[in-house]
Design a protein around this motif. Structure first.
Motif, PDB file in Angstrom:
ATOM      1  N   ASP A 115       0.829  -1.217   0.000  1.00  0.00           N
ATOM      2  CA  ASP A 115       0.000   0.000   0.000  1.00  0.00           C
ATOM      3  C   ASP A 115       0.858   1.259   0.000  1.00  0.00           C
ATOM      4  O   ASP A 115       0.396   2.334   0.376  1.00  0.00           O
ATOM      5  N   LYS A 116       2.111   1.141  -0.438  1.00  0.00           N
ATOM      6  CA  LYS A 116       3.043   2.265  -0.408  1.00  0.00           C
ATOM      7  C   LYS A 116       3.387   2.731  -1.826  1.00  0.00           C
ATOM      8  O   LYS A 116       3.423   1.947  -2.772  1.00  0.00           O
ATOM      9  N   HIS A 117       3.630   4.042  -1.947  1.00  0.00           N
ATOM     10  CA  HIS A 117       4.039   4.655  -3.212  1.00  0.00           C
ATOM     11  C   HIS A 117       5.414   5.266  -2.978  1.00  0.00           C
ATOM     12  O   HIS A 117       5.580   6.114  -2.083  1.00  0.00           O
ATOM     13  N   ILE A 118       6.390   4.838  -3.762  1.00  0.00           N
ATOM     14  CA  ILE A 118       7.788   5.170  -3.496  1.00  0.00           C
ATOM     15  C   ILE A 118       8.440   5.742  -4.757  1.00  0.00           C
ATOM     16  O   ILE A 118       8.240   5.228  -5.859  1.00  0.00           O
ATOM     17  N   TYR A 119       9.229   6.808  -4.564  1.00  0.00           N
ATOM     18  CA  TYR A 119       9.943   7.449  -5.672  1.00  0.00           C
ATOM     19  C   TYR A 119      11.441   7.377  -5.420  1.00  0.00           C
ATOM     20  O   TYR A 119      11.916   7.695  -4.316  1.00  0.00           O
ATOM     21  N   HIS A 120      12.192   6.941  -6.429  1.00  0.00           N
ATOM     22  CA  HIS A 120      13.653   6.987  -6.374  1.00  0.00           C
ATOM     23  C   HIS A 120      14.137   7.673  -7.640  1.00  0.00           C
ATOM     24  O   HIS A 120      13.845   7.234  -8.748  1.00  0.00           O
ATOM     25  N   ALA A 121      14.890   8.749  -7.476  1.00  0.00           N
ATOM     26  CA  ALA A 121      15.241   9.619  -8.590  1.00  0.00           C
ATOM     27  C   ALA A 121      16.336   9.078  -9.484  1.00  0.00           C
ATOM     28  O   ALA A 121      16.483   9.542 -10.627  1.00  0.00           O
ATOM     29  N   GLY A 122      17.137   8.113  -9.007  1.00  0.00           N
ATOM     30  CA  GLY A 122      18.320   7.750  -9.795  1.00  0.00           C
ATOM     31  C   GLY A 122      19.188   8.985  -9.970  1.00  0.00           C
ATOM     32  O   GLY A 122      19.569   9.630  -8.992  1.00  0.00           O
ATOM     33  N   ASP A 123      19.476   9.368 -11.213  1.00  0.00           N
ATOM     34  CA  ASP A 123      20.199  10.620 -11.468  1.00  0.00           C
ATOM     35  C   ASP A 123      19.312  11.665 -12.144  1.00  0.00           C
ATOM     36  O   ASP A 123      19.824  12.571 -12.821  1.00  0.00           O
ATOM     37  N   LEU A 124      17.995  11.541 -11.968  1.00  0.00           N
ATOM     38  CA  LEU A 124      17.078  12.573 -12.466  1.00  0.00           C
ATOM     39  C   LEU A 124      17.169  13.772 -11.534  1.00  0.00           C
ATOM     40  O   LEU A 124      16.767  13.707 -10.371  1.00  0.00           O
ATOM     41  N   ASN A 125      17.692  14.872 -12.060  1.00  0.00           N
ATOM     42  CA  ASN A 125      17.965  16.025 -11.211  1.00  0.00           C
ATOM     43  C   ASN A 125      18.005  17.283 -12.075  1.00  0.00           C
ATOM     44  O   ASN A 125      18.195  17.221 -13.292  1.00  0.00           O
ATOM     45  N   TRP A 126      17.869  18.403 -11.426  1.00  0.00           N
ATOM     46  CA  TRP A 126      18.082  19.694 -12.085  1.00  0.00           C
ATOM     47  C   TRP A 126      19.583  19.956 -12.014  1.00  0.00           C
ATOM     48  O   TRP A 126      20.073  20.652 -11.140  1.00  0.00           O
ATOM     49  N   TRP A 127      20.319  19.357 -12.940  1.00  0.00           N
ATOM     50  CA  TRP A 127      21.762  19.548 -12.962  1.00  0.00           C
ATOM     51  C   TRP A 127      22.088  20.948 -13.484  1.00  0.00           C
ATOM     52  O   TRP A 127      21.649  21.335 -14.554  1.00  0.00           O
ATOM     53  N   TYR A 128      22.832  21.676 -12.706  1.00  0.00           N
ATOM     54  CA  TYR A 128      23.259  23.029 -13.100  1.00  0.00           C
ATOM     55  C   TYR A 128      24.726  23.158 -12.717  1.00  0.00           C
ATOM     56  O   TYR A 128      25.086  23.013 -11.543  1.00  0.00           O
ATOM     57  N   TRP A 129      25.548  23.413 -13.710  1.00  0.00           N
ATOM     58  CA  TRP A 129      26.982  23.494 -13.467  1.00  0.00           C
ATOM     59  C   TRP A 129      27.523  24.834 -13.956  1.00  0.00           C
ATOM     60  O   TRP A 129      27.277  25.221 -15.099  1.00  0.00           O
ATOM     61  N   GLU A 130      28.246  25.519 -13.102  1.00  0.00           N
ATOM     62  CA  GLU A 130      28.903  26.760 -13.504  1.00  0.00           C
ATOM     63  C   GLU A 130      29.853  26.471 -14.668  1.00  0.00           C
ATOM     64  O   GLU A 130      30.634  25.514 -14.644  1.00  0.00           O
ATOM     65  N   GLY A 131      29.756  27.277 -15.709  1.00  0.00           N
ATOM     66  CA  GLY A 131      30.623  27.106 -16.859  1.00  0.00           C
ATOM     67  C   GLY A 131      30.077  26.187 -17.934  1.00  0.00           C
ATOM     68  O   GLY A 131      30.658  26.088 -19.017  1.00  0.00           O
ATOM     69  N   ALA A 132      28.952  25.503 -17.637  1.00  0.00           N
ATOM     70  CA  ALA A 132      28.378  24.579 -18.633  1.00  0.00           C
ATOM     71  C   ALA A 132      27.672  25.321 -19.756  1.00  0.00           C
ATOM     72  O   ALA A 132      27.497  24.789 -20.844  1.00  0.00           O
ATOM     73  N   GLY A 133      27.237  26.540 -19.471  1.00  0.00           N
ATOM     74  CA  GLY A 133      26.570  27.330 -20.495  1.00  0.00           C
ATOM     75  C   GLY A 133      25.061  27.228 -20.428  1.00  0.00           C
ATOM     76  O   GLY A 133      24.498  26.267 -19.905  1.00  0.00           O
TER      77      GLY A 133
END
Length: 249
Positions: A136-154
């Protein structure tokens, strides 16, 4: 419902009849780090599901297949990019029948395996994120799903990451999760709060576990100090060490 933080992005969830293991890898797989999380002795009668969100060495370990020697009711649910041929498995000493226990999952699909249902999201890096219904549980695992933001990436790369992350979050913004495992990566410095904060504001989850912290758990308190919203804060689980157990029963 018991949750064990093993290390990095690896968690063990134990329900009444079901065990879920996410993104476990042996502690010496990543250069420059020594992770100490270990899988405890588990009930061999329960249905056991082992997930790998993608093939990066801090999320996937082929040696997890050896768990089939101890647990007869085990299934392996791997992102499609982890796919291994029969000949490859045979070469590494795995019996032919192990392939019957492996299911490879593509992004933005729905699957059933044993007594659970899995819906995948598309990662902004590699592989998938998991939305799982177990008992009866609902579970989320992101893996590497993320708002990746890197300085210098553009702006082109960072903009694509932002759009991709928000698109996937819209797919789950009307859902409720009992547990959520969400990235808070200190390598992004203050930009690490973008994805975690967006999830907290837009997705309903009772217990949110930060992960992918590269053993720097101080970032959790740093993030919590940025808000005085008590409800917001009450949902964030503070992790302090590897092999830490949280009992929500």
């Amino acid at each position: 419902m018991k949750v064990t933080f093993l290390h990095h992005s690896s968690f063990l969830v134990e329900l009444e009849h079901t065990i879920l293991l996410f993104d476990y890898f042996a502690g010496d797989r990543v250069n420059g780090f020594h992770f100490t999380g270990t899988i405890p002795r588990l009930d061999t009668e329960k249905d056991f599901y082992v997930f790998a969100s993608h093939k990066h060495r801090d999320h996937f370990d082929m040696d997890n297949l050896k768990l089939a020697e101890q647990y007869p009711n085990i299934r392996f649910l791997f992102s499609k990019d982890c796919k291994m041929t029969r000949n490859f498995l045979k070469k590494h000493g795995y019996p032919q029948e192990i392939t019957q226990k492996i299911m490879y999952l593509a992004p933005e699909k729905t699957y059933e395996a044993g007594n659970i249902k899995i819906r995948t999201l598309r990662s902004t890096d590699e592989g998938v994120a998991f939305c799982i219904q177990a008992e009866d549980k609902h579970i989320y695992h992101a893996g590497d799903l993320n708002w990746w933001y890197w300085e210098g990436a553009g702006d082109l790369i960072n903009g694509r990451m932002e759009r991709g992350f928000k698109r996937e979050m819209r797919r789950i913004e009307n859902e409720h999760f009992d547990l959520a495992f969400v990235l808070l990566d200190p390598r992004q410095e203050s930009d690490a709060f973008k994805g975690f904060g967006y999830f907290m504001r837009n997705v309903d989850a009772d217990h949110v576990f930060p992960m992918h912290m590269w053993q720097d758990y101080s970032f959790i308190e740093t993030f919590k100090k940025r808000t005085d919203n008590d409800y917001f804060l009450s949902r964030i689980v503070t992790i302090t060490k590897e092999n830490e157990v949280f009992d929500f029963s």
